[in-house]
Design an enzyme around this catalytic site. Sequence first.
Site, PDB file in Angstrom:
ATOM      1  N   CYS A 161     -16.326  -2.163  -2.037  1.00 15.67           N
ATOM      2  CA  CYS A 161     -15.642  -3.468  -2.059  1.00 15.67           C
ATOM      3  C   CYS A 161     -16.400  -4.548  -1.286  1.00 15.67           C
ATOM      4  O   CYS A 161     -16.098  -5.732  -1.420  1.00 15.67           O
ATOM      5  CB  CYS A 161     -14.240  -3.339  -1.501  1.00 15.67           C
ATOM      6  SG  CYS A 161     -13.287  -2.140  -2.412  1.00 15.67           S
TER       7      CYS A 161
ATOM      8  N   HIS B  18     -11.390 -10.252  -0.354  1.00 11.32           N
ATOM      9  CA  HIS B  18     -11.419  -9.115  -1.284  1.00 11.32           C
ATOM     10  C   HIS B  18      -9.991  -8.804  -1.728  1.00 11.32           C
ATOM     11  O   HIS B  18      -9.044  -8.940  -0.952  1.00 11.32           O
ATOM     12  CB  HIS B  18     -12.046  -7.902  -0.582  1.00 11.32           C
ATOM     13  CG  HIS B  18     -11.862  -6.635  -1.341  1.00 11.32           C
ATOM     14  ND1 HIS B  18     -12.224  -6.513  -2.658  1.00 11.32           N
ATOM     15  CD2 HIS B  18     -11.333  -5.421  -0.979  1.00 11.32           C
ATOM     16  CE1 HIS B  18     -11.939  -5.288  -3.075  1.00 11.32           C
ATOM     17  NE2 HIS B  18     -11.389  -4.615  -2.078  1.00 11.32           N
TER      18      HIS B  18
ATOM     19  N   ASN C  18      -7.317  -4.079  -7.993  1.00  5.95           N
ATOM     20  CA  ASN C  18      -8.530  -4.029  -7.174  1.00  5.95           C
ATOM     21  C   ASN C  18      -9.719  -3.688  -8.079  1.00  5.95           C
ATOM     22  O   ASN C  18      -9.800  -2.575  -8.600  1.00  5.95           O
ATOM     23  CB  ASN C  18      -8.351  -2.971  -6.083  1.00  5.95           C
ATOM     24  CG  ASN C  18      -9.533  -2.895  -5.130  1.00  5.95           C
ATOM     25  OD1 ASN C  18     -10.603  -3.437  -5.404  1.00  5.95           O
ATOM     26  ND2 ASN C  18      -9.350  -2.205  -4.019  1.00  5.95           N
TER      27      ASN C  18
HETATM   28  N1  ACO Z   1       4.474   5.078  -6.449  1.00  8.71           N
HETATM   29  C1  ACO Z   1       5.570   5.522  -5.807  1.00  8.71           C
HETATM   30  N2  ACO Z   1       5.522   6.100  -4.590  1.00  8.71           N
HETATM   31  C2  ACO Z   1       4.316   6.223  -4.013  1.00  8.71           C
HETATM   32  C3  ACO Z   1       3.140   5.782  -4.626  1.00  8.71           C
HETATM   33  C4  ACO Z   1       3.253   5.181  -5.896  1.00  8.71           C
HETATM   34  N3  ACO Z   1       2.189   4.718  -6.580  1.00  8.71           N
HETATM   35  N4  ACO Z   1       2.109   6.041  -3.809  1.00  8.71           N
HETATM   36  C5  ACO Z   1       2.607   6.620  -2.707  1.00  8.71           C
HETATM   37  N5  ACO Z   1       3.943   6.749  -2.833  1.00  8.71           N
HETATM   38  C6  ACO Z   1       4.892   7.298  -1.893  1.00  8.71           C
HETATM   39  C7  ACO Z   1       4.279   8.249  -0.899  1.00  8.71           C
HETATM   40  O1  ACO Z   1       4.156   9.546  -1.458  1.00  8.71           O
HETATM   41  C8  ACO Z   1       5.277   8.197   0.229  1.00  8.71           C
HETATM   42  O2  ACO Z   1       6.368   9.042  -0.095  1.00  8.71           O
HETATM   43  P1  ACO Z   1       7.149   9.864   1.055  1.00  8.71           P
HETATM   44  O3  ACO Z   1       7.664   8.831   2.014  1.00  8.71           O
HETATM   45  O4  ACO Z   1       8.201  10.594   0.312  1.00  8.71           O
HETATM   46  O5  ACO Z   1       6.095  10.740   1.680  1.00  8.71           O
HETATM   47  C9  ACO Z   1       5.784   6.763   0.184  1.00  8.71           C
HETATM   48  O6  ACO Z   1       5.439   6.243  -1.113  1.00  8.71           O
HETATM   49  C10 ACO Z   1       5.155   5.876   1.229  1.00  8.71           C
HETATM   50  O7  ACO Z   1       3.765   6.127   1.207  1.00  8.71           O
HETATM   51  P2  ACO Z   1       2.812   5.442   2.220  1.00  8.71           P
HETATM   52  O8  ACO Z   1       1.445   5.973   2.003  1.00  8.71           O
HETATM   53  O9  ACO Z   1       3.411   5.531   3.599  1.00  8.71           O
HETATM   54  O10 ACO Z   1       2.945   3.943   1.714  1.00  8.71           O
HETATM   55  P3  ACO Z   1       2.236   2.670   2.290  1.00  8.71           P
HETATM   56  O11 ACO Z   1       3.237   1.658   2.643  1.00  8.71           O
HETATM   57  O12 ACO Z   1       1.177   3.014   3.313  1.00  8.71           O
HETATM   58  O13 ACO Z   1       1.484   2.125   1.004  1.00  8.71           O
HETATM   59  C11 ACO Z   1      -0.680   2.035   0.031  1.00  8.71           C
HETATM   60  C12 ACO Z   1       0.505   2.921   0.378  1.00  8.71           C
HETATM   61  C13 ACO Z   1      -0.217   0.946  -0.928  1.00  8.71           C
HETATM   62  C14 ACO Z   1      -1.764   2.865  -0.622  1.00  8.71           C
HETATM   63  C15 ACO Z   1      -1.183   1.374   1.332  1.00  8.71           C
HETATM   64  O14 ACO Z   1      -1.418   2.355   2.330  1.00  8.71           O
HETATM   65  C16 ACO Z   1      -2.408   0.582   1.117  1.00  8.71           C
HETATM   66  O15 ACO Z   1      -2.407  -0.394   0.399  1.00  8.71           O
HETATM   67  N6  ACO Z   1      -3.525   0.951   1.784  1.00  8.71           N
HETATM   68  C17 ACO Z   1      -4.766   0.280   1.568  1.00  8.71           C
HETATM   69  C18 ACO Z   1      -5.306   0.830   0.300  1.00  8.71           C
HETATM   70  C19 ACO Z   1      -6.408  -0.005  -0.232  1.00  8.71           C
HETATM   71  O16 ACO Z   1      -6.320  -1.194  -0.264  1.00  8.71           O
HETATM   72  N7  ACO Z   1      -7.443   0.695  -0.672  1.00  8.71           N
HETATM   73  C20 ACO Z   1      -8.554   0.102  -1.222  1.00  8.71           C
HETATM   74  C21 ACO Z   1      -9.174  -0.849  -0.248  1.00  8.71           C
HETATM   75  S1  ACO Z   1     -10.792  -0.604   0.107  1.00  8.71           S
HETATM   76  C22 ACO Z   1     -11.493  -0.798  -1.330  1.00  8.71           C
HETATM   77  O17 ACO Z   1     -11.088  -1.652  -2.078  1.00  8.71           O
HETATM   78  C23 ACO Z   1     -12.556   0.163  -1.664  1.00  8.71           C
END
Ligand code: ACO
Length: 352
Positions: free
Chosen positions: A129, A279, A309
Site C-alpha cells: 500500500c 491511502h 482497498n
Molecule cells: N463480516 C462479519 N464479521 C466479521 C467480518 C466480516 N467481514 N470480519 C470479522 N468479523 C468478525 C470477527 O470474527 C469478530 O467476531 P467475534 O467478536 O465473534 O470474534 C468480530 O467481527 C470483530 O472482529 P474484529 O477483528 O475485532 O473487528 P475490528 O473492529 O477490528 O474490524 C477490521 C476488523 C475491519 C479488519 C479492522 O481490524 C481493520 O480495518 N484493520 C485494518 C485492516 C486494513 O486496513 N488492512 C489493510 C491495510 S494495509 C494495506 O492496505 C496493505
Amino acid sequence: MIRTKVMGLGSYVPDRIVKNEEIPFLDEKHVRQATKQTETDDEWIQRRTGIKERRYVPQDGTTATSDLALEAAKRAIADAGLQPTDIDCIILGTLSPDIHFPGTAVFVQKKLGIADKTNCACFDIRQQCSSFVYGMQMADAFVRTGMYKRILLIGAELHSHSLDYSTRGRDVMVLFGDGAGAMVLGPMETDDAKAGIMYTSAHADGNGAMDLYLKIFEIAKAPYVGYDANNRDENQIKYPQMDGKRVFLNAVRGMVMSTQAALAKTGLSWDDITWFVPHQANLRINEKVVEVAKIPPEKVLNTIDLFGNTTAATVPLTIDYWRQQGKVKKGDRILSSVFGSGFTWGAAIFQV
Ligand code: ACO
C-alpha cells in the site's frame, strides 16, 4: 533548478461492480451462488470499513494485473500529451504481480508496444500500500539527477483472484478490490521550491512483516510450494493473512506521523495544501488520522466506499476519480500519506 512535475494522470477500474450485498454469495471463483458462502453482511462491512462496493476483473482468465496497469498507463500518457515511445522508465508497484518473475513492469512495457522500440528501464517495487509514495520518491530522484526524463509510475492490483471467499477469510476478503492508477513524471526548470513534487518520505519497520502477509511459497522449504486442499493450515498459504487490529493501530500512527512530518519539514500549513489524499485501507483509519493530525475535513478525498482497498493504486485512483468529478484541478497541491504491509509508510507533497 530541475524539479519533478506530474505531467499526466490516469486510472482504470474493471466494469464489474461488486456491492456488499453480493459478497456473502460469492464462491471461491467470485461467481455468485444462490446460497450464502460466507457469514458477512453489508451492515458489518460498512460500519467497520466504510466500503460499499468494489470492482472485480472477469474471472475468465483474460485479465492480469498488467492489463489493469496498461489501461491506467495509456490514460496517463495521453493526459501528458505524450506517446508510449516517450517513456524511458517504468516503476510499477504491486503485491499481485502477473507471475512470480519477471516483474510486471516488463509485461506493461510489452503491452504498451515499446519493448523493442525504446530503451525503457523497468522496475517492480514491493511496498504494497505504500508503493506509490515509495515509487514517487524513486522517480523524483531519477528525474532530478537526470537519470530518466519520462517516468511512468503505476500502482496496480488484482486482488479478487487471491481472496479467501469463505467465513475464515472474511476479515480480509471484504476489504480489497481491483484497480490501477498511473502518473507520468518528468523534469521542469523552475526556481519555485514549492513546485511539482516538493517532498517525499519513506519509512519501514520490519517488525510488522508478519502482521499482514501472503506467502504463496516459502523458499526456505523444499518443496517450496506446499498445498494440500484438505489441510486448512497449509491452504492458508494461498491467502493474505492479517492481524487487523495491529495493522489498524500502526496505520493510524504511521500516517499521522508522516503527515505531521511532511508539514513540519516543508514549513507548509494546511492553508498551503489543497487536498489530503490518504491511502484507502479503511474509512475508520482515515477518520482517525484526520482527527489526530487535525486535518481540515473538507480537504480530505476518499474513494474507499466505491473501490475498497486497491493497495498500490489507491492514491492515483482517488486523485483521478476526484479530478473526473471536477474537484481536483491542475496545479492543486496534494499531501498524501500511506501505510502498508511491511510495515511500510510514508508521505508526499506534490502538485498535480
Ligand atoms: N463480516 C462479519 N464479521 C466479521 C467480518 C466480516 N467481514 N470480519 C470479522 N468479523 C468478525 C470477527 O470474527 C469478530 O467476531 P467475534 O467478536 O465473534 O470474534 C468480530 O467481527 C470483530 O472482529 P474484529 O477483528 O475485532 O473487528 P475490528 O473492529 O477490528 O474490524 C477490521 C476488523 C475491519 C479488519 C479492522 O481490524 C481493520 O480495518 N484493520 C485494518 C485492516 C486494513 O486496513 N488492512 C489493510 C491495510 S494495509 C494495506 O492496505 C496493505
